[in-house]
Write a protein that holds these residues in place. Structure first.
Motif, PDB file in Angstrom:
ATOM      1  N   MET B   1     -19.451  36.099  31.703  1.00 50.01           N
ATOM      2  CA  MET B   1     -19.772  36.430  30.426  1.00 50.01           C
ATOM      3  C   MET B   1     -18.166  36.601  29.772  1.00 50.01           C
ATOM      4  SD  MET B   1     -21.963  36.746  27.658  1.00 50.01           S
ATOM      5  CE  MET B   1     -21.771  37.099  26.142  1.00 50.01           C
ATOM      6  N   TYR B   3     -15.622  37.962  27.105  1.00 50.35           N
ATOM      7  CA  TYR B   3     -15.422  38.930  26.006  1.00 50.35           C
ATOM      8  C   TYR B   3     -13.817  38.822  25.382  1.00 50.35           C
ATOM      9  CZ  TYR B   3     -19.828  41.002  27.396  1.00 50.35           C
ATOM     10  OH  TYR B   3     -20.872  41.366  27.906  1.00 50.35           O
ATOM     11  N   PRO B  81     -19.505  40.803  33.981  1.00 45.41           N
ATOM     12  CA  PRO B  81     -21.007  40.423  34.207  1.00 45.41           C
ATOM     13  C   PRO B  81     -21.678  41.079  32.913  1.00 45.41           C
ATOM     14  CG  PRO B  81     -20.300  42.166  35.874  1.00 45.41           C
ATOM     15  CD  PRO B  81     -18.844  41.762  34.875  1.00 45.41           C
ATOM     16  N   ASP B  82     -21.308  42.031  32.159  1.00 49.16           N
ATOM     17  CA  ASP B  82     -22.196  42.601  31.029  1.00 49.16           C
ATOM     18  C   ASP B  82     -21.406  43.431  30.250  1.00 49.16           C
ATOM     19  OD1 ASP B  82     -22.447  45.239  32.110  1.00 49.16           O
ATOM     20  OD2 ASP B  82     -23.775  44.388  33.461  1.00 49.16           O
ATOM     21  N   LEU B  83     -21.984  43.765  29.008  1.00 50.75           N
ATOM     22  CA  LEU B  83     -21.289  44.622  27.984  1.00 50.75           C
ATOM     23  C   LEU B  83     -20.937  46.047  28.717  1.00 50.75           C
ATOM     24  CD1 LEU B  83     -20.172  44.795  25.035  1.00 50.75           C
ATOM     25  CD2 LEU B  83     -22.383  45.931  24.514  1.00 50.75           C
ATOM     26  N   ASP B  84     -21.892  46.801  29.477  1.00 49.50           N
ATOM     27  CA  ASP B  84     -21.437  48.055  30.245  1.00 49.50           C
ATOM     28  C   ASP B  84     -20.255  48.073  30.679  1.00 49.50           C
ATOM     29  OD1 ASP B  84     -23.612  49.080  28.907  1.00 49.50           O
ATOM     30  OD2 ASP B  84     -24.782  49.530  30.892  1.00 49.50           O
ATOM     31  N   VAL B  85     -19.829  46.899  31.659  1.00 48.89           N
ATOM     32  CA  VAL B  85     -18.694  46.779  32.419  1.00 48.89           C
ATOM     33  C   VAL B  85     -17.483  46.405  31.683  1.00 48.89           C
ATOM     34  CG1 VAL B  85     -17.365  45.387  34.042  1.00 48.89           C
ATOM     35  CG2 VAL B  85     -19.845  45.657  34.490  1.00 48.89           C
ATOM     36  N   LEU B  87     -17.338  47.454  28.256  1.00 44.61           N
ATOM     37  CA  LEU B  87     -17.394  48.851  27.492  1.00 44.61           C
ATOM     38  C   LEU B  87     -16.245  49.839  28.321  1.00 44.61           C
ATOM     39  CD1 LEU B  87     -20.246  49.050  25.484  1.00 44.61           C
ATOM     40  CD2 LEU B  87     -18.153  48.348  24.661  1.00 44.61           C
ATOM     41  N   LYS B  88     -16.587  49.808  29.458  1.00 45.93           N
ATOM     42  CA  LYS B  88     -16.030  50.720  30.558  1.00 45.93           C
ATOM     43  C   LYS B  88     -14.733  50.508  30.543  1.00 45.93           C
ATOM     44  CE  LYS B  88     -17.777  53.344  33.974  1.00 45.93           C
ATOM     45  NZ  LYS B  88     -18.900  53.470  34.873  1.00 45.93           N
ATOM     46  N   PRO B 105     -18.314  39.677  22.132  1.00 45.73           N
ATOM     47  CA  PRO B 105     -18.653  38.380  23.218  1.00 45.73           C
ATOM     48  C   PRO B 105     -18.318  36.820  22.679  1.00 45.73           C
ATOM     49  CG  PRO B 105     -20.717  39.111  22.164  1.00 45.73           C
ATOM     50  CD  PRO B 105     -19.671  40.066  21.644  1.00 45.73           C
ATOM     51  N   LEU B 107     -19.549  33.131  22.396  1.00 50.62           N
ATOM     52  CA  LEU B 107     -20.714  32.723  22.539  1.00 50.62           C
ATOM     53  C   LEU B 107     -20.956  31.823  23.722  1.00 50.62           C
ATOM     54  CD1 LEU B 107     -21.382  31.052  18.841  1.00 50.62           C
ATOM     55  CD2 LEU B 107     -22.680  33.053  20.036  1.00 50.62           C
TER      56      LEU B 107
END
Lengths: 413, 107
Positions: B1, B3, B81-85, B87-88, B105, B107
């Motif tokens: 993914m 960003y 891999p995802d938003l948590d990563v 955001l960290k 993100p 699309l």
């Protein structure tokens, strides 16, 4: 089995199984929308079928299986139209989360996803009540005095963000867990508070549906995270406040302050449960675990609910707990409540001086003016008290509170 | 993914100007850990030109497409891999850049 029994069985299953069904389906299909819709369809099917077929021996398993079939049907239909949905699946890890407590439960993933800090607070509230609590969109819209279409959009937008931004479906790492649990508890406390002191001229002053839902969800989190002190603290706090519900509003619809409540109408079972939790946390604190704000707030409420008569209240204990809380949370609201204990110990003049210092930050808040009005009244400063009551009444959003303040104002000499 | 990670500066309250060494070190780490796709600082918005050729004739306008106190000072593209990563990493980036960070993100 008669119709009433079946209806009760469906209601009970809805309370007990909704979150589990949604959580399991979200994990399997990677999509909150699919899970929500299939769960709703499964419950609708239960309403149709159970009266004729009887309530299944294991309603939860029946509902999950039925919902699974519904979800597969939907995905098959959609697959024929496009394959794109596969790309947008929620990410989750299949490794069991680090052991947090007794239960590894998909419901925890669901709760943490719905309360994700990347979502706006109002979206977290709505999504949690829908996905975890199983309330319908119209019910949530009513609870927050928002038009149904707007509430529907809020939930849809939140689900879309989870999907497009890839908010993961997992229990946070041990390192992030305390902050994320705090976020979940904040959502539940907001739901509770809206029920405890409902705002708006057309709502009941107390919304038992909301306080009950908040308590139910907090019990669920407690079952999932039994070792978390703040979860226990929040549950105790809610129980000790809820225990006084019957005494909080008079027959004429007026708010009754703690000092004037008929303590005989307090719910002793809820108080006993709340006190048990507070004692459990006191034992942990004695063993060196520093208590968080919910635990301290619960302890303050335990002091109040331990006094059979308001004159027996251990105000020095209350003040000591507020001092502890102020160190943890310098918010002016805490300082305002602390001043009420100061008034009991050191007199209303000392308390008034402390309250006046909060003017910059609390001038727009009704409780600031209501507290001043009461202290000024006790000091015999009627004219200033009246002005403070005027301001408090103007700002108060709760009908029972407005009624109480209005009477106090007319009773000024 | 992927960003898009935007560094937002504020004309009335700009972030400090001595951040480049720390940002370079952070970039090295993003590369080493496999998150880095692209990074670039941007010139001042005064250097921007907006082109609008939707009508009969192309129109060039001096300056950014929206005048605001806050503006885009630089961008990253991260693979996470995802938003948590994301955001960290963005939480660290905000501290390192001494500026606000927007994570959005693709699309």
């Amino acid at each position: 089995m008669n119709e009433v029994d079946v209806r009760e069985a469906v209601t009970r299953a809805h309370h007990e199984e909704w979150a589990r069904v949604v959580a399991a389906l979200t994990r399997r299909f990677g999509d909150l929308d699919v899970a929500e819709e299939a769960a709703a369809e499964a419950f609708a099917t239960a309403v149709e079928r159970w009266p004729a077929d009887g309530v299944p021996a294991n309603p939860g398993a029946w509902l999950t299986t039925t919902a699974n079939h519904k979800a597969i049907d939907r995905l098959r239909r959609e697959n024929k139209r496009d394959d794109k949905h596969k790309e947008a699946r929620l990410v989750h890890d299949d490794d069991p989360p680090e052991p947090l407590g007794a239960i590894d439960d998909d419901r925890l993933r669901l709760i943490f996803t719905c309360c994700h800090p990347a979502l706006a607070m109002d979206a977290r509230l709505a999504l949690t009540l829908r996905m975890v609590g199983g309330l319908t969109v119209p019910e949530i819209a009513r609870a927050f005095l928002v038009a149904e279409s707007a509430m529907g959009q809020r939930i849809t937008r939140a689900k879309a963000k989870i999907k497009t931004a890839r908010i993961p479906y997992r229990v946070p790492s041990a390192e992030d867990l305390p902050a994320r649990v705090t976020g979940v508890l904040a959502v539940l406390y907001l739901v509770f508070n809206e029920g405890y002191l409902a705002t708006g001229p057309d709502t009941d002053p107390l919304r038992h549906d909301l306080t009950a839902e908040a308590i139910r969800l907090t019990r669920l989190i407690r079952a999932l995270l039994p070792d978390d002190g703040e979860v226990a603290g929040l549950l105790a706090l809610m129980l000790l406040i809820e225990a006084r519900r019957a005494a909080r509003v008079s027959a004429s619809g007026e708010l009754v302050p703690l000092a004037d409540q008929d303590r005989g109408t307090w719910d002793t079972a809820l108080i006993a449960e709340g006190h048990r939790l507070v004692r459990e946390r006191l034992a942990a604190a004695a063993a060196g675990v520093a208590p968080g704000r919910y635990q301290i707030l619960a302890a303050i409420n335990a002091v109040h609910t331990s006094a059979r008569d308001v004159r027996d209240t251990d105000w020095s204990q209350v003040l000591a707990l507020y001092d502890q809380l102020v160190r943890l949370d310098p918010s002016p609201l805490i300082a305002l409540n602390r001043a009420i204990a100061v008034a009991e110990l050191d007199g209303p003049d000392v308390a008034l001086a402390a309250v006046n210092r909060l003017e910059d930050r609390l001038a727009g808040y009704h409780a600031y003016h209501a507290t001043r009005a009461d202290l000024l009244r006790r000091l015999g400063r009627g004219q200033e008290s009246r002005a403070a009551y005027d301001k408090a009444i103007e700002l108060a959003g709760n009908t029972a509170e407005t009624a109480y303040l209005t009477r106090r104002r007319t009773q000024l000499p | 993914m992927r960003y898009l990670v935007s560094v937002i500066d504020d004309k009335s309250n700009p972030g400090s100007t001595d951040r480049q060494p720390a940002i370079s070190a952070f970039n090295e780490r993003l590369i080493a850990e496999g998150y880095w796709v692209f990074a670039g600082g941007l010139a001042d918005t005064d250097a921007a030109t907006v082109v609008d050729n939707r009508g009969e004739q192309a129109v060039f306008t001096d300056g950014p497409f929206v005048e605001s106190k806050e503006y885009l000072a630089g961008v990253w593209v991260w693979e996470a891999p995802d938003l948590d990563v994301a955001l960290k990493l963005a939480t660290e980036a905000s501290k390192i850049c001494d500026r606000k960070i927007e994570v959005r993100p693709f699309l």
